[in-house]
Design a protein around this motif. Sequence first.
Motif, PDB file in Angstrom:
ATOM      1  N   LEU A   1      -0.615 -10.117 114.311  1.00  0.00           N
ATOM      2  CA  LEU A   1      -0.896  -8.912 113.524  1.00  0.00           C
ATOM      3  C   LEU A   1      -1.620  -9.188 112.210  1.00  0.00           C
ATOM      4  N   VAL A   2      -1.422 -10.386 111.649  1.00  0.00           N
ATOM      5  CA  VAL A   2      -1.979 -10.719 110.345  1.00  0.00           C
ATOM      6  C   VAL A   2      -2.835 -11.964 110.474  1.00  0.00           C
ATOM      7  N   ASP A   3      -3.889 -12.051 109.659  1.00  0.00           N
ATOM      8  CA  ASP A   3      -4.794 -13.195 109.733  1.00  0.00           C
ATOM      9  C   ASP A   3      -4.096 -14.474 109.287  1.00  0.00           C
ATOM     10  N   SER A   4      -4.629 -15.596 109.747  1.00  0.00           N
ATOM     11  CA  SER A   4      -3.987 -16.893 109.511  1.00  0.00           C
ATOM     12  C   SER A   4      -3.945 -17.257 108.033  1.00  0.00           C
ATOM     13  N   GLU A   5      -4.991 -16.963 107.294  1.00  0.00           N
ATOM     14  CA  GLU A   5      -5.042 -17.344 105.879  1.00  0.00           C
ATOM     15  C   GLU A   5      -3.951 -16.652 105.082  1.00  0.00           C
ATOM     16  N   THR A   6      -3.726 -15.376 105.364  1.00  0.00           N
ATOM     17  CA  THR A   6      -2.671 -14.638 104.657  1.00  0.00           C
ATOM     18  C   THR A   6      -1.298 -15.198 104.996  1.00  0.00           C
ATOM     19  N   LEU A   7      -1.082 -15.536 106.259  1.00  0.00           N
ATOM     20  CA  LEU A   7       0.216 -16.060 106.668  1.00  0.00           C
ATOM     21  C   LEU A   7       0.467 -17.447 106.070  1.00  0.00           C
ATOM     22  N   ILE A   8      -0.545 -18.301 106.109  1.00  0.00           N
ATOM     23  CA  ILE A   8      -0.379 -19.662 105.592  1.00  0.00           C
ATOM     24  C   ILE A   8      -0.100 -19.641 104.088  1.00  0.00           C
ATOM     25  N   SER A   9      -0.685 -18.688 103.375  1.00  0.00           N
ATOM     26  CA  SER A   9      -0.503 -18.625 101.920  1.00  0.00           C
ATOM     27  C   SER A   9       0.935 -18.294 101.524  1.00  0.00           C
ATOM     28  N   GLN A  10       1.761 -17.833 102.469  1.00  0.00           N
ATOM     29  CA  GLN A  10       3.148 -17.512 102.152  1.00  0.00           C
ATOM     30  C   GLN A  10       4.021 -18.747 102.009  1.00  0.00           C
ATOM     31  N   LEU A  11       3.568 -19.883 102.507  1.00  0.00           N
ATOM     32  CA  LEU A  11       4.351 -21.114 102.406  1.00  0.00           C
ATOM     33  C   LEU A  11       4.269 -21.671 100.993  1.00  0.00           C
ATOM     34  N   SER A  12       5.393 -22.138 100.476  1.00  0.00           N
ATOM     35  CA  SER A  12       5.458 -22.560  99.076  1.00  0.00           C
ATOM     36  C   SER A  12       4.677 -23.841  98.810  1.00  0.00           C
ATOM     37  N   PHE A  13       4.530 -24.725  99.805  1.00  0.00           N
ATOM     38  CA  PHE A  13       3.867 -26.005  99.579  1.00  0.00           C
ATOM     39  C   PHE A  13       2.365 -25.942  99.817  1.00  0.00           C
ATOM     40  N   ILE A  14       1.823 -24.761 100.135  1.00  0.00           N
ATOM     41  CA  ILE A  14       0.393 -24.591 100.373  1.00  0.00           C
ATOM     42  C   ILE A  14      -0.270 -24.125  99.078  1.00  0.00           C
ATOM     43  N   LYS A  15      -1.278 -24.869  98.637  1.00  0.00           N
ATOM     44  CA  LYS A  15      -2.004 -24.491  97.420  1.00  0.00           C
ATOM     45  C   LYS A  15      -3.245 -23.662  97.726  1.00  0.00           C
ATOM     46  N   ASP A  16      -4.008 -24.064  98.738  1.00  0.00           N
ATOM     47  CA  ASP A  16      -5.237 -23.360  99.100  1.00  0.00           C
ATOM     48  C   ASP A  16      -5.178 -23.044 100.591  1.00  0.00           C
ATOM     49  N   ALA A  17      -4.867 -21.790 100.915  1.00  0.00           N
ATOM     50  CA  ALA A  17      -4.702 -21.407 102.322  1.00  0.00           C
ATOM     51  C   ALA A  17      -6.014 -21.498 103.093  1.00  0.00           C
ATOM     52  N   SER A  18      -7.126 -21.108 102.465  1.00  0.00           N
ATOM     53  CA  SER A  18      -8.415 -21.155 103.164  1.00  0.00           C
ATOM     54  C   SER A  18      -8.793 -22.587 103.527  1.00  0.00           C
ATOM     55  N   GLU A  19      -8.477 -23.544 102.649  1.00  0.00           N
ATOM     56  CA  GLU A  19      -8.762 -24.945 102.942  1.00  0.00           C
ATOM     57  C   GLU A  19      -7.929 -25.438 104.118  1.00  0.00           C
ATOM     58  N   ILE A  20      -6.673 -25.009 104.194  1.00  0.00           N
ATOM     59  CA  ILE A  20      -5.807 -25.413 105.304  1.00  0.00           C
ATOM     60  C   ILE A  20      -6.314 -24.833 106.628  1.00  0.00           C
ATOM     61  N   VAL A  21      -6.743 -23.578 106.609  1.00  0.00           N
ATOM     62  CA  VAL A  21      -7.252 -22.938 107.833  1.00  0.00           C
ATOM     63  C   VAL A  21      -8.504 -23.647 108.325  1.00  0.00           C
TER      64      VAL A  21
ATOM     65  N   LEU B   1       9.991 -21.393  92.040  1.00  0.00           N
ATOM     66  CA  LEU B   1      11.384 -21.143  92.394  1.00  0.00           C
ATOM     67  C   LEU B   1      11.664 -21.700  93.791  1.00  0.00           C
ATOM     68  N   PRO B   2      12.915 -22.026  94.086  1.00  0.00           N
ATOM     69  CA  PRO B   2      13.236 -22.514  95.436  1.00  0.00           C
ATOM     70  C   PRO B   2      13.006 -21.423  96.475  1.00  0.00           C
ATOM     71  N   SER B   3      12.422 -21.802  97.585  1.00  0.00           N
ATOM     72  CA  SER B   3      12.129 -20.845  98.651  1.00  0.00           C
ATOM     73  C   SER B   3      12.583 -21.425  99.981  1.00  0.00           C
ATOM     74  N   ASN B   4      12.860 -20.533 100.913  1.00  0.00           N
ATOM     75  CA  ASN B   4      13.309 -20.931 102.246  1.00  0.00           C
ATOM     76  C   ASN B   4      12.093 -20.906 103.174  1.00  0.00           C
ATOM     77  N   ASP B   5      11.429 -22.057 103.286  1.00  0.00           N
ATOM     78  CA  ASP B   5      10.221 -22.121 104.104  1.00  0.00           C
ATOM     79  C   ASP B   5      10.524 -21.973 105.587  1.00  0.00           C
ATOM     80  N   PHE B   6      11.763 -22.255 105.996  1.00  0.00           N
ATOM     81  CA  PHE B   6      12.106 -22.075 107.408  1.00  0.00           C
ATOM     82  C   PHE B   6      12.056 -20.591 107.788  1.00  0.00           C
ATOM     83  N   GLU B   7      12.613 -19.730 106.940  1.00  0.00           N
ATOM     84  CA  GLU B   7      12.547 -18.300 107.199  1.00  0.00           C
ATOM     85  C   GLU B   7      11.110 -17.796 107.141  1.00  0.00           C
ATOM     86  N   VAL B   8      10.319 -18.351 106.222  1.00  0.00           N
ATOM     87  CA  VAL B   8       8.913 -17.949 106.123  1.00  0.00           C
ATOM     88  C   VAL B   8       8.150 -18.352 107.380  1.00  0.00           C
TER      89      VAL B   8
END
Length: 268
Positions: A211-231, A194-201
């Motif tokens: 407050l939250v670890d990087s992997e959890t935060l990165i996984s909220q972006l719609s164009f990220i498939k594997d957050a652990s790989e990005i981190v 679905l369309p998402s507003n990545d700017f707000e994310v």
Amino acid sequence: YSKSLQQIGKEETHAFGKVPLIQYKNNPEFLGDFEPVISLIDAYNLLQSDRVNDKEQLVDAILCLYGMDFDDEQAEMLKESRMLANIPADGRVEYLVKTLQENDVDILRQNIENDIHKISMVPNMSDENFANNSSGVAIKYKLLSFEQNIKNKERYMEKGLMERFELYNNFLVTSSKMSEVPVEEVDAVFKRNLPSNDFEVSQMINNLSDLVDSETLISQLSFIKDASEIVEAKKLEDETKPSDPYEDLFKNNQIGDANNEGQTQENM
């Protein structure tokens, strides 16, 4: 067993551990999403088909002539030249057609279309009101019933996937090709298309970075498939990135205070 339910051969235990048949439910009623609106879809198709038929019949409409004679010669002239002459003063010529109330028909079409989306709980993406609500919160409110419906479907789908994983697990363990993996340790992850507003994310990620670890935060972006790989890629980039010499000097406290140095020179 044969088609006549006669046993053929001997019974043998298979390696799946249970009956290898999985049921994926769509809802408690075991109905497809389209089934409750079949009658509305048929009505919509019939309405649109009748509108096309009416247009075709308009082309083949009957020409009526009042208060005048019409012979074969005039008919041939009308067919060739599309002209009709020698009409009496009290004569009248018109087509016999059905009056079409396009506004009423279009209102009925829109009502049927809205009912189809409402009952099936599928939003109408082409709706003008939906397109005007561009903010993320407004879109979520529009998709509220749809999201609730999808959550129920995810629950049924996850149950089926876990049963399938259990069958694969039993087969591979029995075949001594892998060690047993508890089903409780496996998660089924579903991603919305679905369309998402990545700017707000991204703003939310900046606010929660402490407050939250990087992997959890990165996984909220719609164009990220594997957050652990990005981190991991980000960490590797930071390690291989050449350091700034001035930043290193500041970190090692090798650059003194300019004001203090100026005072020292004046005292000298």
